[in-house]
Design a protein around this motif. Structure first.
Motif, PDB file in Angstrom:
ATOM      1  N   ILE A 154     -61.540 -79.030   5.567  1.00 26.89           N
ATOM      2  CA  ILE A 154     -62.529 -78.284   6.369  1.00 26.89           C
ATOM      3  C   ILE A 154     -63.427 -77.523   5.396  1.00 26.89           C
ATOM      4  O   ILE A 154     -62.954 -76.955   4.412  1.00 26.89           O
ATOM      5  CB  ILE A 154     -61.829 -77.326   7.353  1.00 26.89           C
ATOM      6  N   LYS A 211     -66.909 -75.860   9.030  1.00 21.89           N
ATOM      7  CA  LYS A 211     -67.274 -77.182   9.570  1.00 21.89           C
ATOM      8  C   LYS A 211     -66.311 -78.274   9.099  1.00 21.89           C
ATOM      9  O   LYS A 211     -65.700 -78.153   8.039  1.00 21.89           O
ATOM     10  CB  LYS A 211     -68.681 -77.554   9.092  1.00 21.89           C
ATOM     11  N   SER A 212     -66.250 -79.306   9.889  1.00 22.14           N
ATOM     12  CA  SER A 212     -65.533 -80.512   9.458  1.00 22.14           C
ATOM     13  C   SER A 212     -66.400 -81.210   8.408  1.00 22.14           C
ATOM     14  O   SER A 212     -67.613 -80.978   8.361  1.00 22.14           O
ATOM     15  CB  SER A 212     -65.321 -81.449  10.641  1.00 22.14           C
ATOM     16  N   TYR A 225     -66.024 -76.915  13.232  1.00 20.50           N
ATOM     17  CA  TYR A 225     -64.591 -77.177  13.393  1.00 20.50           C
ATOM     18  C   TYR A 225     -63.996 -76.277  14.478  1.00 20.50           C
ATOM     19  O   TYR A 225     -64.182 -75.054  14.455  1.00 20.50           O
ATOM     20  CB  TYR A 225     -63.865 -76.951  12.057  1.00 20.50           C
ATOM     21  N   VAL A 268     -63.689 -71.021  17.039  1.00 23.23           N
ATOM     22  CA  VAL A 268     -64.275 -71.430  15.758  1.00 23.23           C
ATOM     23  C   VAL A 268     -64.044 -70.322  14.735  1.00 23.23           C
ATOM     24  O   VAL A 268     -63.793 -69.170  15.105  1.00 23.23           O
ATOM     25  CB  VAL A 268     -65.778 -71.749  15.929  1.00 23.23           C
ATOM     26  N   SER A 297     -53.690 -70.715  13.657  1.00 26.49           N
ATOM     27  CA  SER A 297     -54.254 -71.748  14.539  1.00 26.49           C
ATOM     28  C   SER A 297     -53.122 -72.281  15.396  1.00 26.49           C
ATOM     29  O   SER A 297     -52.025 -72.508  14.899  1.00 26.49           O
ATOM     30  CB  SER A 297     -54.848 -72.878  13.689  1.00 26.49           C
ATOM     31  N   SER A 316     -69.840 -81.297  11.738  1.00 24.97           N
ATOM     32  CA  SER A 316     -69.690 -80.657  13.058  1.00 24.97           C
ATOM     33  C   SER A 316     -68.860 -79.373  12.903  1.00 24.97           C
ATOM     34  O   SER A 316     -68.039 -79.261  11.997  1.00 24.97           O
ATOM     35  CB  SER A 316     -68.995 -81.624  14.018  1.00 24.97           C
ATOM     36  N   THR A 333     -63.563 -75.756   0.153  1.00 27.77           N
ATOM     37  CA  THR A 333     -62.685 -76.361   1.162  1.00 27.77           C
ATOM     38  C   THR A 333     -61.687 -75.336   1.686  1.00 27.77           C
ATOM     39  O   THR A 333     -61.442 -74.307   1.062  1.00 27.77           O
ATOM     40  CB  THR A 333     -61.853 -77.486   0.525  1.00 27.77           C
ATOM     41  N   HIS A 334     -61.099 -75.714   2.800  1.00 28.09           N
ATOM     42  CA  HIS A 334     -60.022 -74.879   3.342  1.00 28.09           C
ATOM     43  C   HIS A 334     -58.903 -74.735   2.314  1.00 28.09           C
ATOM     44  O   HIS A 334     -58.325 -73.664   2.159  1.00 28.09           O
ATOM     45  CB  HIS A 334     -59.496 -75.516   4.638  1.00 28.09           C
ATOM     46  N   LEU A 356     -55.200 -76.068  10.005  1.00 25.37           N
ATOM     47  CA  LEU A 356     -56.552 -76.514   9.650  1.00 25.37           C
ATOM     48  C   LEU A 356     -56.410 -77.535   8.514  1.00 25.37           C
ATOM     49  O   LEU A 356     -55.703 -77.265   7.539  1.00 25.37           O
ATOM     50  CB  LEU A 356     -57.399 -75.346   9.147  1.00 25.37           C
ATOM     51  N   ASN A 363     -60.476 -75.131  16.611  1.00 20.23           N
ATOM     52  CA  ASN A 363     -59.019 -75.150  16.771  1.00 20.23           C
ATOM     53  C   ASN A 363     -58.727 -74.208  17.940  1.00 20.23           C
ATOM     54  O   ASN A 363     -59.642 -73.858  18.677  1.00 20.23           O
ATOM     55  CB  ASN A 363     -58.339 -74.722  15.468  1.00 20.23           C
TER      56      ASN A 363
END
Ligand code: GLC
Length: 760
Positions: A421, A358-359, A365, A375, A412, A363, A431-432, A417, A367
């Motif tokens: 994220i 998710k962002s 995320y 997703v 992506s 929401s 986190t990403h 990303l 790409n």
């Protein structure tokens, strides 16, 4: 930065060090493995590579000296000073690895404008050009130190003088020696010294940086953007011991099914049932052994994972069943990106459970990858891994034999990303930035565990992205190479370094993925590829087909010869897999792994060993029909000349110019070898219970040979045979059974390829 060491506390095998500005911990895991941990981000390790408690009860002493502490195990001495300066010695007191105390002095200072640019990109760069990282360690380098490992990085075998970054990257451009990153992040390297050897595993999943003496010949550094300083120092007498300890920590490749070692044919663009049927028929008609056909993204319905395109494959079940009757398994690709589409079950279900990344605003995320808007399953979440793994039933029900995980860096198409994220790290949000480098690792874990629970068989998983420890779940290939001679050359150091990084089962796309191959390049590539654990011809949709029969009779005949060679060597390869499961040693090995005291082998990029007994010196230059070969100590026999008028044997420690006409890949067998072989077959299992052939080479030697059903986990309950074959000075063979839990071979044929040849 850390300040003076004020006091310390010893609890079991962990010593907490209280410095003026920071607390740090030293943990003795085994007498050869010591962890250094600075909890910048968290009190716990949160390792993705190491599973379970790896601390073994280990005796050690801790003594306070005037200005430092001395920690001593049976193998290592570790001296701990102010400022978290730590020096490691072997038990004899030889210095292995010291923290660097001097001023960092870059050999090259970039122009001020470049430094400014780097600063604008957010890097912490000094006026002299030193790149600093929030987490970092700088260690002394000696003039003769060589550095190996670090996964799939491009370039030469010895990483000394180069710099790299760990950030899993899908780079479609032709891979160049100067690339800093590629698909895999394996933060483990081995430093081989003039006297001594050690390994360091820097267990940090954030973007990380390795400068192996490029900045200055006196030191090297490793560091990362965030996370803890968490590294394992691994000592031992030999490189093999370092690898054993590293794979003790991060796990070893489990024994594969036997058929996995066969030949695989693949292409992006085999897109309908007819093509697969024709391929199978052709392979059998032309007598090219083959165990697997790979189904690239073309089998799916609009690139939706867990679907099958019923227009082009109206009866996939029957197709797969028919292939199976011919001894051919289907391996299907699965990418992580799930197409955004209403009423598509994987999407709807994943959304319903909150299983996609998710962002920060909550929401989902989105790409772009092959299916368009997509997703990303949040594989760091155990529930997502379980969900994904159980969905593999779609494939197991169809009769699929194995899974090929691709694009799991994750790739992506619509920009990278963002770092923020939200992904899950087991039980909490992350986190990403932290989870990127373990995305493929966690996807492979989901696939391995799901497949195992569904089938009870040894899962065959291939992955493109990896982190340290991925070998527990997956084999790997080196991604999108090209039909270039430089890429054939690169295949050797790349696979060797992957092996030195724990990834024992690897391969390259034979013939090259992108661009167009030539008959000569394909021939020379199969001569390397038939010794790679993962033996697959694969190419891109836009490039020329590269099935071997498209290049004329000569190419076909030579290609077939090397595929057959692989099939006759399968028992040897399988033994190496068994050895790997027990020791972590790879199948394909650089010479330096077994001859580390020989300075001549430390930078050999165009030869490799298969196990200990075979040395392969392939041709990787267009037009070459001879080549120089260095043979390390001992006596070596030409694999291909027994029975000829002039069989060749060579004294090692020397260079030779050897013949390598197009149909010959120079291969040497070490004196004393007992080579377990199989009769030629079109696929593994064509002959229900094949006998064993033993090629016994002159000299004293031994071979532990392993035999089981090649499929499931019964061997872990003892359902296997293990033999010890031994030859004495006269070449007489003795056979002992070390373990009896399977069944005997119907026959064992003993051959003496060089019996009448005296040493030259
Ligand atoms: C990626 C893979 C390649 C595959 C292609 C299409 O480029 O690396 O092997 O054929 O995607 O799925």
């Amino acid at each position: 930065m850390y300040g003076r060491l004020l006091n310390y506390e010893q609890k079991g095998q962990t010593i907490t060090l209280r410095y003026e500005n920071q607390t740090a911990r030293i943990q003795v895991l085994t007498h050869k493995v010591i962890n250094v941990f600075v909890p910048f981000a968290s009190e716990e390790h949160r390792s993705k590579a190491i599973e379970g408690n790896k601390e073994l009860p280990t005796a050690y002493t801790l003594d306070r000296m005037e200005d430092h502490l001395v920690l001593t195990t049976d193998s290592l001495i570790c001296r701990i000073y102010d400022n978290l300066m730590i020096d490691f010695y072997d038990r004899e007191g030889t210095l292995l690895c010291a923290d660097y105390r001097g001023q960092r002095k870059p050999r090259f200072t970039p122009k001020a404008a470049f430094i400014e640019l780097a600063r604008q990109e957010g890097h912490d760069v000094s006026d002299t050009g030193i790149l600093n990282h929030p987490v970092q360690c700088v260690k002394q380098l000696d003039a003769s130190d060589c550095i190996y490992g670090l996964g799939d990085k491009t370039g030469v075998l010895n990483k000394r003088y180069y710099e790299y970054e760990n950030w899993n990257s899908d780079i479609p451009d032709p891979h160049e020696d100067c690339f800093k990153s590629l698909y895999k992040s394996i933060p483990f390297f081995i430093t081989l010294k003039e006297k001594g050897v050690y390994g360091i595993f820097f267990d940090n999943t954030f973007k990380s940086y390795f400068n192996f003496g490029k900045e200055n010949n006196q030191y090297y550094s490793f560091g990362s953007d965030a996370g803890n300083l968490d590294y394992y120092f691994i000592g031992g007498d030999r490189m093999t011991e370092i690898l054993e300890s590293y794979t003790y920590l991060t796990g070893r490749m489990p024994l594969p099914q036997k058929w996995v070692l066969g030949y695989h044919q693949s292409r992006w663009g085999y897109d309908d049932e007819k093509t697969f049927r024709e391929l199978a028929a052709k392979l059998r008609e032309l007598r090219i052994p083959c165990d697997a056909l790979h189904f690239d993204i073309d089998y799916m319905e609009r690139y939706k994972v867990f679907t099958w395109n019923r227009e082009r494959f109206d009866d996939a079940e029957t197709l797969l069943a028919d292939l199976k009757k011919q001894g051919i398994k289907a391996v299907t690709i699965i990418d992580p990106g799930v197409k955004v589409e209403k009423e598509y079950p994987m999407y709807e279900e994943g959304i319903g459970h909150g299983f996609f990344a998710k962002s920060p605003d909550g929401s989902v995320y989105v790409n772009k990858v092959w299916p368009g808007d997509a997703v990303y399953p949040d594989f760091g979440n155990p529930a997502v891994r379980n969900w994904w793994g159980q969905h593999l039933k779609f494939y197991t029900d169809l009769g699929v034999g194995g899974i090929w995980n691709d694009m799991n860096e994750p790739a992506s198409f619509n920009g990278p990303l963002p770092d923020d994220i939200v992904f899950t790290d087991e039980d909490h949000a992350s986190t990403h930035a932290e989870m990127h480098n373990v995305y493929g690792h966690n996807m492979a874990k989901a696939t391995y565990e799901g497949w195992k629970s569904l089938t009870g068989k040894r899962p065959f998983v291939i992955t493109r992205a990896c982190y340290g420890g991925s070998q527990k779940y997956a084999t790997a290939w080196t991604g999108d190479n090209q039909s270039l001679w430089t890429h054939l050359r690169m295949a050797i150091p790349q696979q060797c370094n992957l092996g030195l990084s724990g990834m024992a089962f690897v391969g390259t796309d034979i013939g090259g993925f992108g661009a167009d191959t030539t008959p000569e390049l394909l021939i020379r590539w199969v001569q390397v590829g038939c010794f790679s654990p993962l033996f697959r011809n694969h190419c891109a949709i836009g490039s020329m087909n590269q099935e071997p029969w498209l290049f004329g009779e000569e190419t076909l005949a030579i290609y077939r010869k090397y595929v057959n060679l692989r099939y006759t060597l399968l028992p040897y390869f399988y033994d190496l897999c068994r050895e790997c499961e027990q020791t972590g040693l790879p199948i394909l090995r650089p010479l330096v792994l077994h001859y580390e005291n020989d300075p001549n082998v430390r930078n050999i990029n165009d030869e490799f060993l298969v196990g200990r007994q075979l040395l392969v010196a392939p041709i990787v230059e267009q037009g070459a029909r001879k080549r120089m070969v260095y043979l390390p100590e001992g006596v070596w026999y030409d694999y291909f000349t027994p029975g000829n008028e002039k069989p060749q044997c060579y004294q090692g420690n020397q260079y030779y110019i050897v013949d390598a006409p197009l149909d010959k890949c120079p291969v040497f067998v070490k004196a004393g070898t007992i080579l377990p072989k199989a009769p030629a077959q079109m696929y593994v299992g064509e002959i229900a219970d094949p006998g064993l052939i033993l090629d016994v080479y002159p000299g004293e030697g031994s071979c532990v040979h392993y035999h089981d059903n090649g499929e499931d986990f019964a061997y872990r309950e003892g359902a296997y045979h293990e033999y010890l074959f031994r030859t004495d000075k006269n070449g007489e063979l003795q056979i002992t059974k070390l373990h009896e839990g399977y069944h005997d071979y119907p026959e064992i044929t003993v051959r003496y390829p060089y019996r009448d040849v005296s040493e030259m």
